[in-house]
Design an enzyme around this catalytic site. Sequence first.
Site, short mmCIF file in Angstrom:
data_model
loop_
_atom_site.label_atom_id
_atom_site.label_comp_id
_atom_site.label_asym_id
_atom_site.label_seq_id
_atom_site.Cartn_x
_atom_site.Cartn_y
_atom_site.Cartn_z
N ASN A 265 33.59 18.52 57.77
CA ASN A 265 33.95 18.05 56.43
C ASN A 265 35.00 16.93 56.53
O ASN A 265 35.40 16.56 57.63
CB ASN A 265 34.45 19.22 55.57
CG ASN A 265 35.71 19.86 56.13
OD1 ASN A 265 36.44 19.25 56.90
ND2 ASN A 265 35.95 21.10 55.75
N ASP B 71 24.98 27.73 54.44
CA ASP B 71 26.41 27.46 54.52
C ASP B 71 26.75 26.19 53.73
O ASP B 71 27.81 26.10 53.12
CB ASP B 71 26.83 27.29 55.98
CG ASP B 71 28.30 26.95 56.13
OD1 ASP B 71 29.13 27.81 55.81
OD2 ASP B 71 28.61 25.82 56.55
#
Lengths: 324, 324, 324
Positions: C9, C198
């Site tokens: 991320n 996820d």
Amino acid sequence: RIMRPDDANIAGNVHGGTILKMIEEAGAIISTRHCNSQEGEACVAALARVERTDFLSPMCIGEVANVSAEITYTSRHSVEVQVNVMSENILTGAKKLTNKATLWYVPLSLKNVNKVLEVPPIQYARKEQEDEGKKRYEEQKLDRLETKQRNGDVMLPVINPEPHTVGYSQSSLIHLVGPSDCTLLGFVHGGVTMKLMDEVAGIVAARHCKTNIVTASVDAINFHEKIKKGCVITVSGRMTFTSNKSMEIEVFVDADPFVDEPRERYRAVSAFFTYVSLSKEGKPLPVPQLLTETEDEKRRFEEGKGRYLQTKAKRQAQMQQAAQ
Amino acid sequence: RIMRPDDANIAGNVHGGTILKMIEEAGAIISTRHCNSQEGEACVAALARVERTDFLSPMCIGEVANVSAEITYTSRHSVEVQVNVMSENILTGAKKLTNKATLWYVPLSLKNVNKVLEVPPIQYARKEQEDEGKKRYEEQKLDRLETKQRNGDVMLPVINPEPHTVGYSQSSLIHLVGPSDCTLLGFVHGGVTMKLMDEVAGIVAARHCKTNIVTASVDAINFHEKIKKGCVITVSGRMTFTSNKSMEIEVFVDADPFVDEPRERYRAVSAFFTYVSLSKEGKPLPVPQLLTETEDEKRRFEEGKGRYLQTKAKRQAQMQQAAQ
Amino acid sequence: RIMRPDDANIAGNVHGGTILKMIEEAGAIISTRHCNSQEGEACVAALARVERTDFLSPMCIGEVANVSAEITYTSRHSVEVQVNVMSENILTGAKKLTNKATLWYVPLSLKNVNKVLEVPPIQYARKEQEDEGKKRYEEQKLDRLETKQRNGDVMLPVINPEPHTVGYSQSSLIHLVGPSDCTLLGFVHGGVTMKLMDEVAGIVAARHCKTNIVTASVDAINFHEKIKKGCVITVSGRMTFTSNKSMEIEVFVDADPFVDEPRERYRAVSAFFTYVSLSKEGKPLPVPQLLTETEDEKRRFEEGKGRYLQTKAKRQAQMQQAAQ
């Protein structure tokens, strides 16, 4: 580059979105290079618009895509690029024109992304080329304004839809914008957005007709708003119109800058994709008619019909011209 | 890891470039780990050179690649790594050696990418190992100097080429360097570059002989210049030589740091790839002879022939040695 | 392998889904190898279940993931594999345990995918190992039956939801299953499915708390139904429970075999993911409480609370045991 299994559907036809992504990358490179060819502030060219493009013949796994790009017009703040894609079967040597596309880019300063820089002018071989380019420039500017107004539309979910209704095939996906999706400025490449749009439109088309489908054309797409790294984008598609052998799908892209940003979710792009259904032998198949229920759906169907008839008329005019 | 459809050509053979990329990643990990094993400035090992490597047997989709790496020599500023790749068919348990490669890495400071750090020395089991390593080190150093001079060469486009001429099969691709192509220092992984080189070389080979082709070997590659994130790289390949059953292709990589950089386009890497053509049963096929036209092409053909005969002689010497 | 920007991320933490995918690939390799180690029909091991796993420490871009797998129990038709993931900072040499996972695989015949083959038994060092394995086997078998019943649940869309309600953060994505997502049998790798799950769960969590979030744990996941190449899968997630510093998200995977298949859309997998919110310094942040509206939402919140308290109690019991 060589087309790989992941670039294609199970029938082996390369996704229109993969081709759009290659086109946009070529356009971004040539226009960024051009805009940095003079002394001054460094910049990155950002995609502002793609003109309507037709996919003339499907490309297959194992073929090589040859992409060539040329700058055809420059205004003070924008660059027009013409990109051609040829597919080449390297085993037989056969080459086919896959599509031609015209893209508009705007140079944004590397230091301040909200600053649009000036574009170095190009030289035209003939005066008419400049005049024709200017005409195209004015036309697309008008069209950009129009779509900006249309952009408020929202796609609502439908519960337990009947087959062949709008709600039955409508689809959406979410995507977290990662580093590889972005330019040096930290904004999503236009080509990445178009690839996701084609993915959703293709799923809508396949859900409607349950056969192998391919992208036939993409209407002009305007990129009004940039999308930043770290955003979540929601790409939604719904069918708007069917003719005997084609389906028109409207696709919206909404961006949600949900981390560390005061901004609300906003509409970044919208566009119309046209798909056809193909038999195993690659022949176009009839398409089940779209069932419209609400007033809005009926209105959109009529608008789609208008676009379909207009395109058909244009194509016939071009063919007559070519025949003369 | 398991080989996927995208790692392979349409005949199911894994691309040499995929294997080179795995090899380089293993080499980068082991040499970065070694160079940081002592107290001092943190560094990242950058690929400086790959020795000639032969692809001994093709790997297929669904097989598992086992990559093992070992440091075999250290000079003051460089690390030699030996990497072996075994392919394993997990259904039958069969294992085959796919290739062995020798790579040279140089530790660059994490804080200042232009600073080469010192390499902690390794312990040798026997004194001869150190001496042999030193000999290899001196040899590759000489060879590096030579290729640096060759690097000025440029590939010009040819219009309407005849089949089997150099111009007929020459090819190039452009690639915009993204974040996942790069190391922690923001420079392209050597393995990413080699994968693109193999892709172009494969297209040149397939265009020439119009059959299923596989990488047979790669000559030593020297990485003289780093390539930075955000660059556009142009990878070009042309055929230089054909024997009865093999093709030699020269590949150039040029980097164009086209945004925010005063620097001109420059040659980053060049290398020779050898391909063979395979029948559907996996047997080597005869290759159409390369037609040379210009003086330069004839000279390069002769040079290629020289490399081919030298390799052949070396291999025969090794086989005789092994037979004794 | 080295963790890349695309694996993480924007805060640089590797996605839990990337780690789950690596774990599953390692498990599939070792169990397929084991099940083919005796004479007989060739088979591919398909993931049947993953036990609950905790992410003990976040992994970062540039670190190397070391994945090791071991077979710990075999029943007549299934294999239990234990996989450990260590993250290694190759600059400092620091190694940390990222997570431990236990996976169950079932060997499916390569010729007839509906035929489950027999598993060659392993040798145990001690008799207790076999008994403990058998106990784990019986426990997971029971749990598999339970989730099968829960799987009828459907996620309905919500229009104009209030912040911090269930409808506000619920999200879904669609994905067209491509060749690289699949095993040799043409079915989706369990790891690919978990990565998508996820991704959706992470977006739900980020939409709820608008901060940087990371996967803390994943509850046991049962793979009841295979998903074939060419399917469209819809992955949907909704928040079910919040504690002071954690969020529980339920994720469903539905498969739609929409081309050339008589079968209706079906539920393939469902699971619970737990996320925590992290400050820029990596400290856990308080999480806004989930606002429940309907009876179903309140019931699911209480069930989530039950799971949360149970896990907490188990962990305290383990810590007391470890302290003794």
